[in-house]
Design a protein around this motif. Sequence first.
Motif, mmCIF file in Angstrom:
data_model
loop_
_atom_site.group_PDB
_atom_site.id
_atom_site.type_symbol
_atom_site.label_atom_id
_atom_site.label_comp_id
_atom_site.label_asym_id
_atom_site.label_seq_id
_atom_site.Cartn_x
_atom_site.Cartn_y
_atom_site.Cartn_z
ATOM 1 N N ILE A 30 0.800 -1.279 -0.081
ATOM 2 C CA ILE A 30 -0.137 0.030 0.052
ATOM 3 C C ILE A 30 0.923 1.294 -0.066
ATOM 4 O O ILE A 30 1.707 1.272 0.826
ATOM 5 N N LEU A 31 0.610 2.055 -0.831
ATOM 6 C CA LEU A 31 1.505 3.511 -0.962
ATOM 7 C C LEU A 31 0.245 4.618 -1.253
ATOM 8 O O LEU A 31 -0.662 4.513 -1.562
ATOM 9 N N CYS A 39 0.608 6.740 9.306
ATOM 10 C CA CYS A 39 -0.664 7.350 9.853
ATOM 11 C C CYS A 39 -1.832 7.026 8.891
ATOM 12 O O CYS A 39 -2.996 6.575 9.469
ATOM 13 N N LEU A 40 -1.692 6.977 7.526
ATOM 14 C CA LEU A 40 -2.812 6.883 6.471
ATOM 15 C C LEU A 40 -2.895 5.240 6.557
ATOM 16 O O LEU A 40 -3.953 4.844 6.397
ATOM 17 N N LEU A 41 -1.877 4.685 6.773
ATOM 18 C CA LEU A 41 -2.064 3.077 6.809
ATOM 19 C C LEU A 41 -2.960 2.733 8.013
ATOM 20 O O LEU A 41 -3.845 2.008 7.779
ATOM 21 N N LEU A 44 -6.507 3.547 6.998
ATOM 22 C CA LEU A 44 -6.906 2.355 6.048
ATOM 23 C C LEU A 44 -7.370 1.253 6.775
ATOM 24 O O LEU A 44 -8.284 0.661 6.489
ATOM 25 N N GLU A 45 -6.530 0.774 7.817
ATOM 26 C CA GLU A 45 -6.859 -0.366 8.504
ATOM 27 C C GLU A 45 -8.146 0.064 9.537
ATOM 28 O O GLU A 45 -8.953 -0.960 9.477
ATOM 29 N N THR A 46 -8.332 1.089 9.838
ATOM 30 C CA THR A 46 -9.563 1.312 10.661
ATOM 31 C C THR A 46 -10.585 1.285 9.598
ATOM 32 O O THR A 46 -11.777 0.861 9.879
ATOM 33 N N ALA A 47 -10.514 1.649 8.364
ATOM 34 C CA ALA A 47 -11.563 1.481 7.373
ATOM 35 C C ALA A 47 -11.923 0.080 7.047
ATOM 36 O O ALA A 47 -13.253 0.081 6.639
ATOM 37 N N PHE A 76 -12.833 5.242 3.434
ATOM 38 C CA PHE A 76 -11.506 5.861 3.707
ATOM 39 C C PHE A 76 -11.660 7.419 3.255
ATOM 40 O O PHE A 76 -11.194 8.174 4.231
ATOM 41 N N PHE A 77 -12.217 7.782 2.485
ATOM 42 C CA PHE A 77 -12.024 8.959 2.026
ATOM 43 C C PHE A 77 -13.174 9.947 2.429
ATOM 44 O O PHE A 77 -14.271 9.495 2.501
ATOM 45 N N GLU A 78 -13.052 11.390 2.769
ATOM 46 C CA GLU A 78 -14.128 12.136 3.035
ATOM 47 C C GLU A 78 -15.160 12.427 1.779
ATOM 48 O O GLU A 78 -16.060 12.579 1.699
ATOM 49 N N LYS A 79 -14.123 12.426 0.685
ATOM 50 C CA LYS A 79 -14.852 12.910 -0.823
ATOM 51 C C LYS A 79 -13.929 11.633 -1.759
ATOM 52 O O LYS A 79 -12.737 12.094 -2.017
ATOM 53 N N MET A 80 -14.844 10.844 -2.191
ATOM 54 C CA MET A 80 -14.142 10.133 -3.323
ATOM 55 C C MET A 80 -14.241 10.789 -4.527
ATOM 56 O O MET A 80 -15.155 11.270 -5.052
ATOM 57 N N GLU A 81 -13.157 10.561 -5.447
ATOM 58 C CA GLU A 81 -13.149 11.240 -7.061
ATOM 59 C C GLU A 81 -13.150 10.051 -7.899
ATOM 60 O O GLU A 81 -13.984 9.970 -8.668
#
Length: 101
Positions: A30-31, A39-41, A44-47, A76-81
């Motif tokens: 995961i990158l 922190c982002l990982l 993502l694990e929480t998501a 995971f995202f606040e707003k998915m693009e």
Amino acid sequence: MTKITAIGQKWGHRTTVEVSRERKGQEIKILFNGKEEPCLLSELETALDMAPLMANCYQPPKDSMLAYYNALSACFFEKMENIEVKGRIEQIPTYKEAAVY
């Protein structure tokens, strides 16, 4: 190789997440914006834990690409693009004539 590329807003910044696996059974890499981010990982694990059930009753295994796809697209995202898959990811199991899940 299977690769999921998702783009969206996380903590107010445009973030690109790449989840890849060479072959089934191998480690998932995961990158975030092209680099590893602890922190982002963790987010993502929480998501992965918070992701809704797929088809209202199926929870994919946490070490599957389908689980990461579900987490990225749902919470995971606040707003998915955008989310894009190259290769094949697992599917919700079904019987030939009637869905199991």
